[in-house]
Scaffold this motif. Structure first.
Motif, mmCIF file in Angstrom:
data_model
loop_
_atom_site.group_PDB
_atom_site.id
_atom_site.type_symbol
_atom_site.label_atom_id
_atom_site.label_comp_id
_atom_site.label_asym_id
_atom_site.label_seq_id
_atom_site.Cartn_x
_atom_site.Cartn_y
_atom_site.Cartn_z
ATOM 1 N N CYS A 123 9.159 3.848 9.554
ATOM 2 C CA CYS A 123 10.104 2.979 8.858
ATOM 3 C C CYS A 123 9.638 1.530 8.946
ATOM 4 O O CYS A 123 9.496 0.987 10.041
ATOM 5 N N LEU A 124 9.379 0.920 7.781
ATOM 6 C CA LEU A 124 9.077 -0.498 7.705
ATOM 7 C C LEU A 124 10.387 -1.222 7.423
ATOM 8 O O LEU A 124 11.077 -0.893 6.458
ATOM 9 N N LYS A 125 10.723 -2.188 8.248
ATOM 10 C CA LYS A 125 12.032 -2.856 8.138
ATOM 11 C C LYS A 125 12.058 -3.910 7.038
ATOM 12 O O LYS A 125 11.106 -4.638 6.842
ATOM 13 N N HIS A 126 13.192 -3.995 6.385
ATOM 14 C CA HIS A 126 13.520 -4.880 5.271
ATOM 15 C C HIS A 126 12.786 -4.428 4.009
ATOM 16 O O HIS A 126 12.397 -3.266 3.909
ATOM 17 N N CYS A 127 12.567 -5.319 3.069
ATOM 18 C CA CYS A 127 11.950 -4.883 1.814
ATOM 19 C C CYS A 127 11.298 -6.058 1.099
ATOM 20 O O CYS A 127 11.303 -7.179 1.594
ATOM 21 N N ALA A 128 10.770 -5.767 -0.073
ATOM 22 C CA ALA A 128 10.104 -6.790 -0.884
ATOM 23 C C ALA A 128 10.869 -6.977 -2.186
ATOM 24 O O ALA A 128 11.521 -6.056 -2.686
ATOM 25 N N TYR A 129 10.740 -8.183 -2.725
ATOM 26 C CA TYR A 129 11.361 -8.546 -3.993
ATOM 27 C C TYR A 129 10.278 -9.119 -4.901
ATOM 28 O O TYR A 129 9.320 -9.717 -4.426
ATOM 29 N N ARG A 179 0.834 -1.209 0.000
ATOM 30 C CA ARG A 179 0.000 0.000 0.000
ATOM 31 C C ARG A 179 0.872 1.264 0.000
ATOM 32 O O ARG A 179 0.574 2.224 -0.713
ATOM 33 N N ALA A 180 1.939 1.256 0.775
ATOM 34 C CA ALA A 180 2.808 2.432 0.862
ATOM 35 C C ALA A 180 3.509 2.711 -0.460
ATOM 36 O O ALA A 180 3.485 3.839 -0.964
ATOM 37 N N ILE A 181 4.140 1.700 -1.070
ATOM 38 C CA ILE A 181 4.867 1.976 -2.316
ATOM 39 C C ILE A 181 3.917 2.280 -3.469
ATOM 40 O O ILE A 181 4.245 3.062 -4.344
ATOM 41 N N ALA A 231 1.029 3.862 -3.186
ATOM 42 C CA ALA A 231 0.588 5.251 -2.999
ATOM 43 C C ALA A 231 1.664 6.226 -3.463
ATOM 44 O O ALA A 231 1.369 7.197 -4.171
ATOM 45 N N VAL A 232 2.919 5.963 -3.103
ATOM 46 C CA VAL A 232 4.018 6.843 -3.509
ATOM 47 C C VAL A 232 4.171 6.840 -5.030
ATOM 48 O O VAL A 232 4.452 7.872 -5.639
ATOM 49 N N ALA A 233 3.944 5.691 -5.660
ATOM 50 C CA ALA A 233 4.048 5.596 -7.122
ATOM 51 C C ALA A 233 2.872 6.260 -7.829
ATOM 52 O O ALA A 233 2.928 6.497 -9.032
ATOM 53 N N GLY A 234 1.785 6.547 -7.098
ATOM 54 C CA GLY A 234 0.645 7.237 -7.686
ATOM 55 C C GLY A 234 -0.428 6.326 -8.261
ATOM 56 O O GLY A 234 -1.214 6.750 -9.103
ATOM 57 N N TYR A 235 -0.470 5.077 -7.800
ATOM 58 C CA TYR A 235 -1.423 4.116 -8.332
ATOM 59 C C TYR A 235 -2.480 3.757 -7.295
ATOM 60 O O TYR A 235 -2.345 4.065 -6.114
#
Length: 153
Positions: free
Chosen positions: A103-109, A5-7, A9-13
């Motif tokens: 801050c959300l820890k780690h990331c997605a692939y 949801r966060a990424i 929203a930042v991307a505008g979708y």
């Protein structure tokens, strides 16, 4: 889901969520309008989350259920990707929040399994995802842009 949801929203979708997960689709992402030959391009995601140590120098190795593998490798109208979100072992370490940051820890692939070969495995398949395939807002925009021009993720 919070990470996606966060990424997004930042991307505008925008996001949508299928009522039933019959096709191994947890969330869909849609862009409004567009500049390519496909307007309002979409991308569908199968989300997985793990705290297991699955990283090596160049990739992550995730064991995926065979049903999900088969659902994601088909030639679907809306492109599909697998997204694996890595999180810390302790749930209390997942999130850091202050007045200045969240801050959300780690990331997605991510990886597209489209047109992957059939397998003789009967329960699961180990998927190798390049560590360069981090799902961040810039990468998501690049994926949606490729889809809008008729290419695959």
């Amino acid at each position: 889901m919070a990470y996606i949801r966060a990424i997004t929203a930042v991307a505008g979708y925008s996001l949508y969520r299928p009522e039933v997960d019959n096709d191994s689709i947890d969330l869909g992402i849609v862009s409004r309008g567009g500049t390519g030959k496909i307007l309002s391009p979409r991308l569908e995601l199968q989300l997985k989350c793990t705290a297991r140590d699955i990283l090596d120098d160049n990739s992550i190795k995730y064991t995926l259920n065979l049903k999900n593998y088969n659902d994601l490798k088909i030639n679907a109208l809306v492109p599909r990707i697998l997204v694996v979100v890595l999180v810390p072992e302790k749930i209390t370490d997942w999130l850091k929040q202050t007045e200045d940051e969240l801050c959300l820890k780690h990331c997605a692939y991510w990886i597209s399994l489209r047109e992957m070969p059939d397998t003789e495995n009967t329960t699961n398949v180990t998927i190798e995802i390049p560590r360069s395939n981090q799902l961040i807002s810039d990468a998501l925009q690049a994926i949606i842009q490729r889809i809008s021009f008729g290419s695959l993720p």
